[in-house]
Structure formats: structure tokens, C-alpha cells
Design a protein around this motif. Sequence first.
Motif, PDB file in Angstrom:
ATOM      1  N   SER A 170      45.329  23.683 -23.878  1.00 17.59           N
ATOM      2  CA  SER A 170      45.837  23.097 -25.119  1.00 17.59           C
ATOM      3  C   SER A 170      45.501  21.610 -25.201  1.00 17.59           C
ATOM      4  CB  SER A 170      47.355  23.295 -25.226  1.00 17.59           C
ATOM      5  OG  SER A 170      47.681  24.658 -25.329  1.00 17.59           O
ATOM      6  N   ILE A 173      41.786  29.972 -24.124  1.00 24.44           N
ATOM      7  CA  ILE A 173      43.162  30.048 -24.632  1.00 24.44           C
ATOM      8  C   ILE A 173      43.540  31.472 -25.008  1.00 24.44           C
ATOM      9  CG2 ILE A 173      42.651  29.630 -27.089  1.00 24.44           C
ATOM     10  CD1 ILE A 173      45.507  27.940 -25.151  1.00 24.44           C
ATOM     11  N   SER A 216      51.872  24.236 -30.704  1.00 17.49           N
ATOM     12  CA  SER A 216      51.752  25.273 -29.681  1.00 17.49           C
ATOM     13  C   SER A 216      52.049  24.731 -28.296  1.00 17.49           C
ATOM     14  CB  SER A 216      50.337  25.876 -29.701  1.00 17.49           C
ATOM     15  OG  SER A 216      50.181  26.774 -30.775  1.00 17.49           O
ATOM     16  N   LEU A 217      51.654  23.500 -28.053  1.00 19.38           N
ATOM     17  CA  LEU A 217      51.909  22.877 -26.754  1.00 19.38           C
ATOM     18  C   LEU A 217      53.409  22.794 -26.475  1.00 19.38           C
ATOM     19  CD1 LEU A 217      50.429  21.468 -24.363  1.00 19.38           C
ATOM     20  CD2 LEU A 217      50.741  19.320 -25.595  1.00 19.38           C
ATOM     21  N   LEU A 237      43.665  20.713 -36.727  1.00 18.83           N
ATOM     22  CA  LEU A 237      43.695  21.470 -35.476  1.00 18.83           C
ATOM     23  C   LEU A 237      44.554  20.762 -34.430  1.00 18.83           C
ATOM     24  CD1 LEU A 237      42.720  23.774 -33.628  1.00 18.83           C
ATOM     25  CD2 LEU A 237      40.715  22.363 -33.100  1.00 18.83           C
ATOM     26  N   THR A 284      44.357  29.347 -35.115  1.00 16.52           N
ATOM     27  CA  THR A 284      43.784  28.311 -35.970  1.00 16.52           C
ATOM     28  C   THR A 284      42.386  27.931 -35.496  1.00 16.52           C
ATOM     29  OG1 THR A 284      45.991  27.428 -36.455  1.00 16.52           O
ATOM     30  CG2 THR A 284      44.117  25.989 -36.905  1.00 16.52           C
ATOM     31  N   LEU A 285      42.240  27.721 -34.204  1.00 15.53           N
ATOM     32  CA  LEU A 285      40.934  27.366 -33.645  1.00 15.53           C
ATOM     33  C   LEU A 285      39.907  28.446 -33.960  1.00 15.53           C
ATOM     34  CD1 LEU A 285      39.027  25.688 -31.846  1.00 15.53           C
ATOM     35  CD2 LEU A 285      39.926  26.974 -29.883  1.00 15.53           C
ATOM     36  N   MET A 291      41.992  21.346 -26.185  1.00 15.83           N
ATOM     37  CA  MET A 291      41.856  21.626 -27.624  1.00 15.83           C
ATOM     38  C   MET A 291      42.182  20.397 -28.465  1.00 15.83           C
ATOM     39  SD  MET A 291      43.429  25.478 -28.035  1.00 15.83           S
ATOM     40  CE  MET A 291      43.580  25.296 -29.809  1.00 15.83           C
ATOM     41  N   ILE A 292      43.191  19.651 -28.066  1.00 15.92           N
ATOM     42  CA  ILE A 292      43.544  18.430 -28.801  1.00 15.92           C
ATOM     43  C   ILE A 292      42.371  17.451 -28.771  1.00 15.92           C
ATOM     44  CG2 ILE A 292      45.035  16.397 -28.772  1.00 15.92           C
ATOM     45  CD1 ILE A 292      47.309  18.259 -27.835  1.00 15.92           C
ATOM     46  N   ALA A 319      48.016  27.904 -32.417  1.00 18.95           N
ATOM     47  CA  ALA A 319      46.817  27.075 -32.267  1.00 18.95           C
ATOM     48  C   ALA A 319      45.603  27.917 -31.914  1.00 18.95           C
ATOM     49  CB  ALA A 319      47.048  26.008 -31.194  1.00 18.95           C
ATOM     50  N   CYS A 320      45.796  28.939 -31.118  1.00 19.64           N
ATOM     51  CA  CYS A 320      44.724  29.854 -30.741  1.00 19.64           C
ATOM     52  C   CYS A 320      44.100  30.471 -31.994  1.00 19.64           C
ATOM     53  CB  CYS A 320      45.282  30.929 -29.816  1.00 19.64           C
ATOM     54  SG  CYS A 320      44.113  32.215 -29.352  1.00 19.64           S
ATOM     55  N   THR A 328      47.890  22.357 -32.661  1.00 21.31           N
ATOM     56  CA  THR A 328      47.863  22.519 -31.202  1.00 21.31           C
ATOM     57  C   THR A 328      49.059  21.846 -30.547  1.00 21.31           C
ATOM     58  OG1 THR A 328      45.436  22.592 -31.266  1.00 21.31           O
ATOM     59  CG2 THR A 328      46.465  22.222 -29.122  1.00 21.31           C
TER      60      THR A 328
END
Length: 455
Positions: free
Chosen positions: A336, A374, A437-438, A430, A272-273, A339-340, A269-270, A434
Amino acid sequence: MTQTVATTTPARVAGAPLDRQTKRRIIIASTVGTTIEFYDFYAYATAAVAVFPYLFFPKNQDPTVGLLASFATFGLAFVARPLGSVLFGHFGDRIGRKATLVGSLLTMGIATFLIGLLPTYAQAGVAAPAMLALMRFGQGLGLGGEWSGAALLATETAEKGKRAWAAMWPQLGAPFGFLAANGLFLVLVTILGHKNGETTGDFMTWGWRIPFLLSAVMVLVGLYVRFKLEETPVFAHAVDTGKKVSTPLTEVFKTSWKPLIIGTFVMVACYTLFYLVTTWILSYGIGKRENGGLGIAYIQFLKLQLISIFAFIAGIPLSGWLADKFGRRRILLVVSIIMIGFGFTFPIFLAPSTATTNTVLAFLTIGMFIMGLIFGPMSAVLPELYPTNVRYTGSGIAYNVSSILGAAIAPFVATWLVKHHGVGSVGIYLVTVTIISLLAILAMPETKDHDMTQI
């Protein structure tokens, strides 16, 4: 080879306080090196949107197709990065961190310099994108060994209780490199003049080459700093106790396959963001409105990105400090969740019907700050998951395989999603990544008090 490394072993033990000169040297070496590496990488990312679709691919095709083709070469480096982590990880775990860091820097620097010398499609036909792809592969190979080496240099020399703070220095290389690369492109565009989609003029004729050629100067600076390094006390301890392994790749899959899986998905996720709020957003922001973009002038968008990068810089040391105080796992879980929430705001900031430069700047600033939070602890988290004798290889593989899953496809997927489902679908993309990843973070052990000398 073992004897050679052992004779350079520093007297200091792992976790002991650093003298001021040693601390300064390690900070500079880990930060400057990654700054150069990321500068090279971001120079390509910027050119992949503004230059390469027009100069290295056929002109008689849909603009979106040209952009996707350029993004394909951009993504090629992420395929090379795991190979680089295996190659440089082998030497990093076998002969030491110092020599391997020099090799990775040279590989990346030479490939970037040669990009600045390549002929265009008009000059060489299909050979031009082929050579561009080859150099991009070389960039990825070098960066595949760079990050984990810099992270290990910081973590394996850190004082007790301050490992995440020490490890945040190589992470600062990412925004510093971004600032240098995009800042230089902004200066060139301002001086030489350039409008979105132009294929003529001084910038498109020769000016775009300057950032790539200047990387040679930066590499020389990085090499000078790194040649002055000593081997880390943690690796020296592994040498002295005879715990090195002959084939780190085999050993890491045999003994540390669970950390490999967890570490890879923790980072997805890191990645991707970051590539949504840097590479994809640039193409979307400067894209013509008739093609589904926001129609912001290229030079204006570069200014927005340069302003927002300071939020990235602010987030990294903050998260490093928090990770030492409260633990890695807790910080990553909280960020995280944030981020969501951020993923659901894409239509608010970026809808073509309502987006302005102010909403785009707000989007970039928030996204970059979250990215800093993150990204900051990751150079402590991933190395802490592995024993010393496979740490370079293991952390490198996890970091770089996640780059394929998270970063390599992100600009491509996001461009396709916007064209077919609108900008809100990019935010949902995203959110989905995430959540993955969480789950990995929930499965991850807390490594705050991990003994780095453990074999």
C-alpha cells in the motif's frame, strides 16, 4: 438438504496434505472458472471503450459524453455484484460451494453470450443501450458469486501453512482472463482492421461480437471441470457439526459486521488501481489529443496492455508466497505504501506533452506488478476474516461492495478529473483511496494462522 451434503463429505480433514490428483483438480477448477468469469468481464470493459460508445449510444453527442455513458453501463455490473454475493452467498453457505460455483458461472456466461447478439442503437434505438445495461447487470450478478466461491474452494482445501499460496490460483484468473479477452480483441482488430473512433468496417459491424459469443465454449469447459469437484472439507465439517445457519445474510451482519467493514475498505484501493491501469488508461491512451487523450493507436495500445499483463501474473504468486512467509497484514501494508508512491508518478509517465509509448508501457508494467502484489493475497485475506457458516456471504459482500467504491466509479471519476484538472489529479485520487485502505489494513487482525473450521 443437510443429509444430501453430508453424504458427499470427503474423508480428508481441513489442512491435511492433498494427493496430486485432488490438488490438480482444485487448481484447475478455481483458476479456469475465474479465468472465464474475468474474460467475460474484461471483454465488456474493452468494448466499453472501443465499441459501445459508438454503436449503442446516440452519435450526435460529445465523444466524452458517449464514453461516460458507456462507463455508466460498465459500472452497473458493480452495483449488481453485491446482490450476486448475497444471492449466491446464501446458497454457498446453505447447500455448499460446489453447486453455487456452477450457478454463478452459468449466470455470467449466459449474460455475456447474449451481449454478442444484441442489436445496436441504429437498429433498435434506445432499446439497445437498455438491453446492454440489463446484460451487464447479469454479468455483475454472476461475478458477485463467482470470486468468493473460487476463493473458498482454494482456501478451504489448502494445506496447513500454504493457504495464501493455494488461494493465489483463483487470483491468476484475473490476468489470464484479461490476457484472453484483450488478446482476442487484438487478433480481431489486426485481421479485420480498425481505427480509433470508426463506426464502420468488419470489426465494428460484426467482429466485436466474437469474444462475447465465444464465451459459451469457455463456459462449457468450466462447467465440465466444476462438476468433477467434491465439497470442501471445511464446509463438510460445518454440516456434520450442525453449524450451518438458515439465513447467512442476517447472521453475517449480526456476528461479523466489523470484518465486513474492514474487508470492504481493505479491497478498495486494489480495485481502484486495477481499473485505472486497465479500463481508464485505455480510454485515455487511445483518446484523441484534441479531446485530452494521448492519441495512441488502439491496436498499439492493446499490445502495450498485453505486455504489461505479465507483470500482473508475476506479482500474484510472489505476494502469495510472501503472505504465507511473513503474514497477510505486513505484505499489504508495504504494498500500500508503494501504491501511494506510484500515485505521485502519473504526471511523469502520462503527461500529454511528454508521454511516449515507452513511458506508457513503463506505467502499465509498474502498475500491473503492484496490482499483482496487492491482489494476490486477497483471496486468502477476505475468507480468513469470517467463520465457516457465513464465509461465502461475508467475503463476497466485502469483495463486491468494495468494487462499487473502488472500481465502478474509478473510470468515470478519472475521466472527469483528466478533463478538468489534468492527469496528475488521477494519481492523487489513487493516493487518497490507498490511504483509506491503509487505515483498514492497520485495523485488520493478522489471519495467517486462522483456523478455517472455526464457526
